[in-house]
Design a protein around this motif. Structure first.
Motif, PDB file in Angstrom:
ATOM      1  N   PRO A  57      57.901  24.039  81.919  1.00  0.00           N
ATOM      2  CA  PRO A  57      58.735  23.655  82.193  1.00  0.00           C
ATOM      3  C   PRO A  57      58.724  22.102  82.959  1.00  0.00           C
ATOM      4  N   SER A  58      58.129  21.423  80.919  1.00  0.00           N
ATOM      5  CA  SER A  58      58.048  19.879  81.242  1.00  0.00           C
ATOM      6  C   SER A  58      59.229  19.728  79.694  1.00  0.00           C
ATOM      7  N   LEU A  59      59.540  19.813  79.903  1.00  0.00           N
ATOM      8  CA  LEU A  59      60.634  19.508  79.102  1.00  0.00           C
ATOM      9  C   LEU A  59      62.115  19.159  80.122  1.00  0.00           C
ATOM     10  N   PRO A  60      62.814  17.909  79.880  1.00  0.00           N
ATOM     11  CA  PRO A  60      63.869  17.240  80.375  1.00  0.00           C
ATOM     12  C   PRO A  60      64.896  18.238  80.662  1.00  0.00           C
ATOM     13  N   GLY A  61      66.207  17.861  81.469  1.00  0.00           N
ATOM     14  CA  GLY A  61      66.933  18.670  81.136  1.00  0.00           C
ATOM     15  C   GLY A  61      67.304  20.586  80.934  1.00  0.00           C
ATOM     16  N   ALA A  62      67.792  20.722  79.508  1.00  0.00           N
ATOM     17  CA  ALA A  62      68.201  21.877  79.852  1.00  0.00           C
ATOM     18  C   ALA A  62      68.182  22.756  78.147  1.00  0.00           C
ATOM     19  N   PRO A  63      66.755  22.408  77.242  1.00  0.00           N
ATOM     20  CA  PRO A  63      66.133  22.541  76.131  1.00  0.00           C
ATOM     21  C   PRO A  63      66.627  24.178  76.272  1.00  0.00           C
ATOM     22  N   ASP A  64      67.207  24.432  74.922  1.00  0.00           N
ATOM     23  CA  ASP A  64      67.672  24.833  73.701  1.00  0.00           C
ATOM     24  C   ASP A  64      66.757  25.728  73.441  1.00  0.00           C
ATOM     25  N   PHE A  65      65.289  26.864  73.480  1.00  0.00           N
ATOM     26  CA  PHE A  65      64.224  26.679  72.966  1.00  0.00           C
ATOM     27  C   PHE A  65      64.933  28.211  71.808  1.00  0.00           C
ATOM     28  N   VAL A  66      65.811  28.645  71.965  1.00  0.00           N
ATOM     29  CA  VAL A  66      66.241  30.209  70.870  1.00  0.00           C
ATOM     30  C   VAL A  66      66.089  29.015  69.313  1.00  0.00           C
ATOM     31  N   ALA A  67      66.989  27.640  69.877  1.00  0.00           N
ATOM     32  CA  ALA A  67      68.189  26.895  68.932  1.00  0.00           C
ATOM     33  C   ALA A  67      66.499  25.902  68.466  1.00  0.00           C
ATOM     34  N   ALA A  68      65.794  25.372  68.950  1.00  0.00           N
ATOM     35  CA  ALA A  68      64.364  24.409  67.895  1.00  0.00           C
ATOM     36  C   ALA A  68      63.338  26.078  67.983  1.00  0.00           C
ATOM     37  N   ALA A  69      63.591  27.408  67.963  1.00  0.00           N
ATOM     38  CA  ALA A  69      62.792  27.926  67.300  1.00  0.00           C
ATOM     39  C   ALA A  69      63.243  28.669  65.900  1.00  0.00           C
ATOM     40  N   ALA A  70      64.940  28.375  66.478  1.00  0.00           N
ATOM     41  CA  ALA A  70      65.579  29.199  65.504  1.00  0.00           C
ATOM     42  C   ALA A  70      65.399  28.330  64.164  1.00  0.00           C
ATOM     43  N   PHE A  71      65.305  26.976  64.288  1.00  0.00           N
ATOM     44  CA  PHE A  71      65.378  25.403  63.522  1.00  0.00           C
ATOM     45  C   PHE A  71      64.575  26.043  62.722  1.00  0.00           C
ATOM     46  N   GLN A  72      63.350  25.852  63.193  1.00  0.00           N
ATOM     47  CA  GLN A  72      61.974  25.887  62.862  1.00  0.00           C
ATOM     48  C   GLN A  72      61.719  27.240  62.313  1.00  0.00           C
ATOM     49  N   GLN A  73      62.266  28.083  62.031  1.00  0.00           N
ATOM     50  CA  GLN A  73      61.872  29.396  60.475  1.00  0.00           C
ATOM     51  C   GLN A  73      62.998  29.388  59.694  1.00  0.00           C
ATOM     52  N   ARG A  74      63.746  28.053  60.501  1.00  0.00           N
ATOM     53  CA  ARG A  74      64.864  28.282  58.869  1.00  0.00           C
ATOM     54  C   ARG A  74      64.106  27.047  58.402  1.00  0.00           C
ATOM     55  N   VAL A  75      63.774  26.520  58.331  1.00  0.00           N
ATOM     56  CA  VAL A  75      62.275  25.568  57.499  1.00  0.00           C
ATOM     57  C   VAL A  75      61.739  26.229  56.906  1.00  0.00           C
ATOM     58  N   ALA A  76      60.626  26.710  58.204  1.00  0.00           N
ATOM     59  CA  ALA A  76      59.427  27.514  57.016  1.00  0.00           C
ATOM     60  C   ALA A  76      59.716  27.791  56.230  1.00  0.00           C
ATOM     61  N   GLY A  77      61.223  28.716  56.264  1.00  0.00           N
ATOM     62  CA  GLY A  77      61.435  29.644  54.749  1.00  0.00           C
ATOM     63  C   GLY A  77      62.207  28.757  54.043  1.00  0.00           C
ATOM     64  N   LEU A  78      62.336  27.833  53.788  1.00  0.00           N
ATOM     65  CA  LEU A  78      62.780  26.846  53.238  1.00  0.00           C
ATOM     66  C   LEU A  78      61.416  25.696  52.305  1.00  0.00           C
ATOM     67  N   GLN A  79      60.342  25.912  53.390  1.00  0.00           N
ATOM     68  CA  GLN A  79      58.873  25.329  52.699  1.00  0.00           C
ATOM     69  C   GLN A  79      57.871  26.381  51.837  1.00  0.00           C
ATOM     70  N   ARG A  80      58.603  28.171  52.046  1.00  0.00           N
ATOM     71  CA  ARG A  80      58.419  28.862  51.160  1.00  0.00           C
ATOM     72  C   ARG A  80      58.670  29.448  49.611  1.00  0.00           C
ATOM     73  N   ARG A  81      59.870  28.676  50.229  1.00  0.00           N
ATOM     74  CA  ARG A  81      60.721  28.600  48.741  1.00  0.00           C
ATOM     75  C   ARG A  81      59.939  27.111  47.668  1.00  0.00           C
ATOM     76  N   VAL A  82      60.290  25.991  48.565  1.00  0.00           N
ATOM     77  CA  VAL A  82      59.044  24.955  47.882  1.00  0.00           C
ATOM     78  C   VAL A  82      57.779  25.564  46.817  1.00  0.00           C
ATOM     79  N   ALA A  83      57.105  25.631  48.185  1.00  0.00           N
ATOM     80  CA  ALA A  83      55.727  26.288  48.441  1.00  0.00           C
ATOM     81  C   ALA A  83      55.761  27.074  46.464  1.00  0.00           C
ATOM     82  N   ALA A  84      56.522  27.874  46.710  1.00  0.00           N
ATOM     83  CA  ALA A  84      56.499  29.188  45.619  1.00  0.00           C
ATOM     84  C   ALA A  84      57.039  28.230  43.861  1.00  0.00           C
ATOM     85  N   THR A  85      58.287  27.452  44.641  1.00  0.00           N
ATOM     86  CA  THR A  85      58.292  26.444  43.246  1.00  0.00           C
ATOM     87  C   THR A  85      57.319  25.482  42.729  1.00  0.00           C
TER      88      THR A  85
END
Length: 622
Positions: free
Chosen positions: A462-490
């Motif tokens: 519990p070291s982040l201020p406010g009420a952090p949305d960990f689910v949203a943070a992790a979901a966005f990182q996974q979305r970006v990771a998917g795009l990185q896989r596509r960039v790497a494949a290209t």
């Protein structure tokens, strides 16, 4: 001396108790025993020849016993059958005072029930906070005037007491370790099969089981069966361990050595399972503690602060993430290993060894060796990570960094040297929650689950201020990771296309029917690939000249791909990810059209010219 330091300002107050003017002189041992009460944190005990108690962290003291020792004079002791002259003793200040207390323990189950050991072989107990003291029965087999190294009450019974003693000063290196179930009225040895010379300095009992841990002259030993058998804990030097403590919350064992620093065994929960009878046919995963979810900070340029040189030593932190302990009984044999084992038995009997046949040898060569993998699954049963594990026999440990796999392509030829600041590729963070881990054996027979799955929680620090949305943070990182896989494949496809063109250009002169027009076809495709690569990675010409340029897809996505924090994505990161995704989709379509169009026509023309095979042409049936 005895001092209390304020960790907030590093100021020190001397708090050693002082005798009254009418008291006999205090005799302090070289290592006078000190204890913080398990019942009241402000209460501490300190021992001379008697026991002192403070209820205000050492500001004031009360003696709660008389002399608990035999009261002998150290200069009157006999050595090798006689008493030497006082003038024959060298360096009196280097000798500890004699007839002193050496160990204090208070029962965690009964406030005021204390036990004290002395350097002349006595154990004294009180059940009324020191109002009355009782000398226990002699410790069986312990030579007179032996040194009591440790007394410890059981974590489960106020009547049970452990004592460690030694007589090495008279040449007896037997490990002496005892337990009493009746506050010292009777004793029995629990030294079990401790090796000779493993003098016991300290004893601790687990708070939730009957596990015992002993700090000895030869390292740390543990017993799963109340002292009948002892096993050495590995991965530390053979050194005297003078004290050990068990952390009740984190289940860590802390060992203090004589001259080699402090060693910590993180999370000994697995030993509880082994003591309870956990067994494995091949391997088994043992219980683990929950994992804290955060992003480790690297001080300096990289972990370990390499920029400070070798003179700056900082020990490693415990492995980050979820730490798994597993026991390997033995991996199954391959067909080749089984055959060779059977041939060995025939060889020992002097019998003929039959030729196995080509089919069997061919099958042996094709058989992959068995391997262990750990599948980590979330609450919905989705596998979020697979870890390939070492399969050496015995206890093993591996950690999961609480991340999904890196989107970077696998490199089968890593560089021989990697600078310390060039860390391993990171994947997106996993979401806090409940997970399970399951061992699997992968062999020629298929995939088989081993033992039971172990549940554990990933809990956010519990070291982040406010009420952090960990689910949203992790979901966005996974979305970006998917795009990185596509960039790497290209990017890899563009690299492959350039390799195809390089080989094609070199093959034109070697064609059976050379056609100079093929050069123009290759050059046209090379220019088209360069345009696509510029859209993906940026302009190499402007980059070489360190000139600013329009944002390409990969740099735009890099701005969004921040895996080193747990915050929800910023508006800028979301916008960059959206733009990168849209531009990448167009680029992928353009590349696919180029490969299926221009490249396909080039390969057909090269084949028609009778050019040697080159990458990308494939194999065509006649």
């Amino acid at each position: 001396m005895l001092a209390r330091k304020d960790r907030r300002n590093d100021e020190t107050v001397m708090i050693k108790p002082q005798p009254a003017s009418t008291d006999a002189p205090e005799r302090w041992n070289w290592d006078s025993p000190l204890l913080v009460s398990p019942h009241r944190p402000a209460r501490i005990y300190f021992g001379s020849q008697r026991v002192w108690r403070s209820d205000d962290r050492g500001d004031s003291w009360t003696a709660i016993s008389g002399d608990l020792t035999l009261g002998g004079q150290r200069y009157a002791q006999r050595f090798y059958g006689r008493t030497p002259s006082v003038d024959a003793l060298f360096d009196h200040g280097a000798m500890s005072k004699y007839a002193t207390t050496t160990a204090i323990s208070e029962s965690p189950k009964a406030e005021g029930t204390l036990a004290v050991g002395t350097d002349d072989g006595l154990v004294q107990v009180t059940t009324d906070g020191g109002a009355t003291w009782t000398r226990t029965a002699p410790l069986p087999g312990l030579p007179p005037l032996s040194f009591v190294n440790d007394v410890e009450f059981s974590q489960h019974s106020a009547q049970t007491l452990f004592v460690a003693a030694d007589a090495h000063k008279i040449g007896d290196f037997t490990p002496f370790l005892f337990v009493s179930a009746d506050l010292g009225r009777t004793w029995r040895s629990i030294a079990g099969d401790l090796p000779k010379g493993a003098i016991v300095w300290a004893i601790q009992q687990d708070t939730e089981s009957g596990l015992l841990f002993a700090g000895t002259e030869q390292g740390v030993f543990w017993s799963p069966n109340a002292g009948t058998n002892w096993h050495r804990l590995g991965n530390m030097p053979t050194i005297a361990v003078r004290d050990i403590k068990l952390h009740p919350r984190d289940r860590d064992l802390v060992a203090a050595t004589f001259g080699r620093g402090i060693f910590v065994l993180d999370d000994y929960t697995a030993l509880r399972a082994i003591a309870a009878g956990a067994r494995a046919d091949v391997a088994t995963l043992l219980p683990l503690r929950d994992a804290w979810w955060y992003v480790p900070a690297a001080v300096g340029q990289a972990p370990g602060r390499p920029e400070l040189g070798t003179d700056d030593y900082v020990t490693e932190n415990p492995p980050f993430g979820a730490v798994f302990t597993y026991y390997v009984a033995g991996m199954p044999s391959t067909a080749q290993e089984a055959r060779r084992s059977e041939e060995g038995r025939l060889r020992e009997r002097g019998a003929d060894i039959p030729f196995p046949g080509f089919d069997r040898l061919r099958s042996e060569r094709a058989e992959p060796g068995p391997r262990l993998v750990l599948a980590i699954r979330d609450e919905s049963g989705v596998t979020v990570r697979l870890l390939e594990l070492p399969s050496r026999p015995g206890l093993q440990r591996v950690n999961w960094d609480l991340r999904h796999a890196s989107p970077e392509p696998v490199n089968l030829n890593p560089p021989a040297f990697r600078p310390p600041w060039a860390g391993e590729p990171l994947g997106p963070l996993a979401t806090p929650g409940t997970y399970t881990a399951q061992l699997h054996l992968v062999s020629a027979s298929g995939v088989r689950a081993l033992g039971e799955a172990q549940r554990f929680a990933v809990k956010p620090v519990p070291s982040l201020p406010g009420a952090p949305d960990f689910v949203a943070a992790a979901a966005f990182q996974q979305r970006v990771a998917g795009l990185q896989r596509r960039v790497a494949a290209t990017s890899r496809e563009l690299g492959s296309a350039r390799e195809q063109l390089r080989h094609a250009r070199a093959s034109i002169p070697a064609a059976a029917r050379p056609n100079p027009a093929l050069y123009a076809q290759v050059d046209s495709l090379d220019a088209a690939v360069a345009v696509l690569a510029r859209r993906l990675n940026g302009d190499p010409v402007r980059g070489d000249l360190d000139e600013s340029q329009e944002q390409a897809i990969a740099p735009r996505l890099w701005a969004a791909a921040q895996y080193e924090h747990r915050y929800a994505p910023t508006a800028t990161q979301r916008r960059e990810a959206d733009l990168a995704e849209a531009e990448l989709s167009v680029l992928e379509r353009d590349l696919a059209a180029l490969l299926s169009g221009g490249f396909a026509r080039l390969h057909t023309a090269m084949a028609a010219a009778g050019a040697p095979w080159s990458a990308g042409r494939g194999v065509r049936a006649p």
